[in-house]
Each structure stands twice: as structure tokens, then as C-alpha cells.
Motif scaffolding. Sequence first.
Motif, PDB file in Angstrom:
ATOM      1  N   LEU A 136     -63.937  71.246 -24.057  1.00 17.59           N
ATOM      2  CA  LEU A 136     -62.868  70.500 -23.735  1.00 17.59           C
ATOM      3  C   LEU A 136     -63.118  69.160 -24.478  1.00 17.59           C
ATOM      4  N   ILE A 137     -64.022  68.416 -24.000  1.00 18.58           N
ATOM      5  CA  ILE A 137     -64.400  67.001 -24.024  1.00 18.58           C
ATOM      6  C   ILE A 137     -64.331  66.799 -25.903  1.00 18.58           C
ATOM      7  N   GLN A 138     -64.919  67.801 -26.329  1.00 19.33           N
ATOM      8  CA  GLN A 138     -64.894  67.691 -27.862  1.00 19.33           C
ATOM      9  C   GLN A 138     -63.753  68.239 -28.559  1.00 19.33           C
ATOM     10  N   ARG A 139     -62.712  68.694 -27.662  1.00 24.08           N
ATOM     11  CA  ARG A 139     -61.301  69.329 -28.268  1.00 24.08           C
ATOM     12  C   ARG A 139     -61.530  70.444 -29.117  1.00 24.08           C
ATOM     13  N   GLU A 140     -62.564  71.326 -28.751  1.00 27.05           N
ATOM     14  CA  GLU A 140     -62.730  72.678 -29.486  1.00 27.05           C
ATOM     15  C   GLU A 140     -62.011  73.445 -29.012  1.00 27.05           C
ATOM     16  N   ILE A 141     -61.582  73.463 -27.491  1.00 24.34           N
ATOM     17  CA  ILE A 141     -60.570  74.339 -26.850  1.00 24.34           C
ATOM     18  C   ILE A 141     -59.616  73.474 -26.040  1.00 24.34           C
ATOM     19  N   ASP A 142     -58.597  74.183 -25.679  1.00 24.84           N
ATOM     20  CA  ASP A 142     -57.480  73.330 -25.196  1.00 24.84           C
ATOM     21  C   ASP A 142     -57.411  73.699 -23.608  1.00 24.84           C
ATOM     22  N   VAL A 143     -57.528  74.735 -23.153  1.00 26.05           N
ATOM     23  CA  VAL A 143     -57.728  75.147 -21.918  1.00 26.05           C
ATOM     24  C   VAL A 143     -59.147  75.865 -21.359  1.00 26.05           C
ATOM     25  N   ALA A 144     -59.387  75.324 -20.345  1.00 26.52           N
ATOM     26  CA  ALA A 144     -60.881  76.033 -19.776  1.00 26.52           C
ATOM     27  C   ALA A 144     -60.589  76.711 -18.284  1.00 26.52           C
ATOM     28  N   VAL A 145     -61.122  77.826 -18.247  1.00 23.24           N
ATOM     29  CA  VAL A 145     -61.105  78.479 -16.951  1.00 23.24           C
ATOM     30  C   VAL A 145     -62.632  78.421 -16.318  1.00 23.24           C
ATOM     31  N   ALA A 146     -62.810  77.630 -15.257  1.00 17.79           N
ATOM     32  CA  ALA A 146     -64.123  77.510 -15.003  1.00 17.79           C
ATOM     33  C   ALA A 146     -64.355  77.987 -13.392  1.00 17.79           C
ATOM     34  N   ARG A 147     -65.688  78.222 -13.004  1.00 18.22           N
ATOM     35  CA  ARG A 147     -66.057  78.494 -11.721  1.00 18.22           C
ATOM     36  C   ARG A 147     -66.961  77.706 -11.284  1.00 18.22           C
ATOM     37  N   PRO A 148     -66.700  76.994  -9.981  1.00 18.94           N
ATOM     38  CA  PRO A 148     -65.591  76.903  -9.483  1.00 18.94           C
ATOM     39  C   PRO A 148     -64.606  75.852  -9.988  1.00 18.94           C
ATOM     40  N   GLU A 149     -65.222  74.747 -10.573  1.00 22.01           N
ATOM     41  CA  GLU A 149     -64.623  73.754 -11.212  1.00 22.01           C
ATOM     42  C   GLU A 149     -65.374  73.061 -12.152  1.00 22.01           C
ATOM     43  N   ARG A 273     -57.582  68.618 -20.891  1.00 21.22           N
ATOM     44  CA  ARG A 273     -57.948  67.161 -20.935  1.00 21.22           C
ATOM     45  C   ARG A 273     -56.518  66.557 -20.531  1.00 21.22           C
ATOM     46  N   ARG A 274     -56.739  65.313 -19.689  1.00 26.09           N
ATOM     47  CA  ARG A 274     -55.334  64.551 -19.436  1.00 26.09           C
ATOM     48  C   ARG A 274     -54.576  64.065 -20.609  1.00 26.09           C
ATOM     49  N   ASP A 275     -55.463  63.921 -21.757  1.00 27.57           N
ATOM     50  CA  ASP A 275     -54.494  63.057 -22.771  1.00 27.57           C
ATOM     51  C   ASP A 275     -54.049  64.121 -23.808  1.00 27.57           C
ATOM     52  N   ASN A 276     -54.483  65.479 -23.296  1.00 28.80           N
ATOM     53  CA  ASN A 276     -53.844  66.505 -24.176  1.00 28.80           C
ATOM     54  C   ASN A 276     -52.334  66.911 -23.730  1.00 28.80           C
ATOM     55  N   GLN A 277     -51.592  66.313 -24.218  1.00 24.97           N
ATOM     56  CA  GLN A 277     -49.939  66.587 -23.804  1.00 24.97           C
ATOM     57  C   GLN A 277     -49.446  67.614 -24.795  1.00 24.97           C
ATOM     58  N   ALA A 278     -50.166  68.371 -25.512  1.00 24.07           N
ATOM     59  CA  ALA A 278     -49.395  69.387 -26.355  1.00 24.07           C
ATOM     60  C   ALA A 278     -48.330  70.415 -25.655  1.00 24.07           C
ATOM     61  N   ALA A 279     -47.369  70.764 -26.075  1.00 17.21           N
ATOM     62  CA  ALA A 279     -46.641  71.495 -25.339  1.00 17.21           C
ATOM     63  C   ALA A 279     -47.166  72.905 -24.708  1.00 17.21           C
ATOM     64  N   GLN A 280     -47.789  73.529 -25.602  1.00 18.48           N
ATOM     65  CA  GLN A 280     -48.499  74.808 -25.471  1.00 18.48           C
ATOM     66  C   GLN A 280     -49.443  74.573 -24.228  1.00 18.48           C
ATOM     67  N   VAL A 281     -50.085  73.606 -24.034  1.00 11.27           N
ATOM     68  CA  VAL A 281     -51.020  73.151 -22.880  1.00 11.27           C
ATOM     69  C   VAL A 281     -50.190  72.954 -21.656  1.00 11.27           C
ATOM     70  N   MET A 282     -48.926  72.246 -21.813  1.00 10.55           N
ATOM     71  CA  MET A 282     -48.100  72.161 -20.432  1.00 10.55           C
ATOM     72  C   MET A 282     -47.469  73.300 -20.095  1.00 10.55           C
ATOM     73  N   ASN A 283     -47.197  74.112 -20.907  1.00 12.46           N
ATOM     74  CA  ASN A 283     -46.580  75.524 -20.713  1.00 12.46           C
ATOM     75  C   ASN A 283     -47.513  76.290 -19.993  1.00 12.46           C
ATOM     76  N   PHE A 284     -48.767  76.397 -20.281  1.00 14.57           N
ATOM     77  CA  PHE A 284     -49.724  77.203 -19.923  1.00 14.57           C
ATOM     78  C   PHE A 284     -49.943  76.772 -18.376  1.00 14.57           C
ATOM     79  N   LEU A 285     -50.233  75.440 -17.973  1.00 14.79           N
ATOM     80  CA  LEU A 285     -50.413  74.972 -16.769  1.00 14.79           C
ATOM     81  C   LEU A 285     -49.106  75.315 -16.078  1.00 14.79           C
ATOM     82  N   ASP A 286     -48.039  75.147 -16.492  1.00 17.16           N
ATOM     83  CA  ASP A 286     -46.703  75.436 -15.794  1.00 17.16           C
ATOM     84  C   ASP A 286     -46.780  76.753 -15.393  1.00 17.16           C
TER      85      ASP A 286
END
Length: 295
Positions: A136-149, A273-286
Amino acid sequence: MELRRLKYFLAVAEELHFGRAAVRLKIAQPPLSRQISALEAEIGAQLFDRSRSQIRLTQAGTVLESHARFLIDRLDAVYRETRLVGEGGAGRLRVAFVGSASHGVLPTLIKSYRSHFPNVELALSAMNNAELHRALIQREIDVAVARPELRDEELRRELLAREKLVLAIPDNSELAGLSEIRFAELSNQTFVLYPRRPRPSYADVVLDICRKEGFEPAALELAQDYQTAISLVSVGVGISVVPESVSRTTRPGVFFREYIGHNPGTALTIHARRDNQAAQVMNFLDVTRKFVRLK
């Protein structure tokens, strides 16, 4: 050559009448005539045969009409595709997750996202928490599903699910036949924990349960990931402590049992990432927020 002039030209070519073309374009006729004349001057060829009774395309005009229509159609398609990607309805989304998440609600969430955004290409991969954080930090992925966080102020998070922990036991273990299992009585067991590194990790959550129940495991077998740990359990290496959702999938050689004792549970959390405002990411979170409210 101005795109606007090509659109004006096509309107006149289709109507074969300057007055009707001007009405269609919602402009006055004199400016339209001037734009067509300017286009002819720019090209260096007459595009229309003009007469009082009728106008017709010249041979040069017929050639331009064919190419102009293709260019306008292609450009409209580019605009539509660009707009769709910009709105998150197309493009690519890279989602990585801890291995155990594949047994819980994550697959249903992914299906829900696909149903809402079928034109988005989803790139899915499995990683442990440390790999998720680095990627995530290196922007190799857009979304991470972690356990527990993942704990990082640079990351936004959405809780996906909470669940209790259960035991994973070899099917030939004496524990498999017990009606109830007390965690405090497992001190003589080999615990299969994961990941081996880096630490602290989920393995330390299980070790903390052991300490709260008053013992240190008789032996430890450290695996690098969840899949390897369950495989070791299935061949009788030891027992493991896993999220309850894992028990919903049949695994040859493994029984899943609830236990009596300290059970802190576990969670799945969506991160970006907080600075990743891509619509695909925002839609996934929504979609995630709506999914959590409905489940």
C-alpha cells in the motif's frame, strides 16, 4: 483543424441545408456559413456545391464526411471511456488480502463490487499484513484487506467484519472427540502459528491467549501463512487458532471446534491510502460501507 468546424460540417452534410443545420446546431446561419468557408479555406478545397435551390457535397466533401464521421465517433468513444474510468466505472483496481479472508465475507463483498462495477478489472492477490502494508505504501496495490488491521496514519480504514476464534484440530486428535475444550488445558499441545515473520503478528495474538490462560505452549511450529498452517494441522503436526469463518469451509484432515476461555476475536479491515482519491478506490470503500450495513 478545429473539432467544432468538423461538427458544423457534418451537420450541414447531413441536412444539406444551412438553415436547418444552423437550427440543429443552435447557432445563427451566417456564423455557420463563415465557419464552413473557413474550413474550406483551411483544407484548400470546396466541400459543397452551393445553389439557390440545393446544396450538395463535392467529391472532396464526400471524402471529408467519411473521415470526419469516423474521427468524431472515435473521439466520442474516447470521451465516454475516459469519463467512465474517471467515475470509477471502468479501469483497474488492485486488491490484496490476508489468506484467511477468502473464507469469510470478502468473496461476497467482491461479488457485490463486481455487480455494481462490472467493467472494472479486479487484480486480486494474497499477502500477509506486513506485505499488505508495504504494498500500500509503495502504491503497488490500491486496497488491502488486513487482519485485524494495519496501523498507519497514512491509511484510511473501514471495518468489514468481526468474528470469534476457534480451534483447528487434526481429525485424529483426541481433542476432536471432546464435547467441550478448555483452552487452559491445551498446554501440552503443539501450536501451529502464522506468520513466521515479521513479528509481532497474528501468531502473537494466539500466544497472548495462551499467557492469559496461564501457560506457554509445549511446542511451536511456525508457518509463513495461513494455508501452510492449516496444511500442517491436517497432517497432525499440531493445533491452530483460526477465525471462525475458516470453519465454514471443509478441509480434509481438520476439525474445527469452539473452545472455553479467553477469546479476543479478530477482525477484517479494509485499508487504502488517504491520498489515493481514485474513483475506483472510493467506490470500493462505499460498497464496503453499504455491505457492512446490510449484512
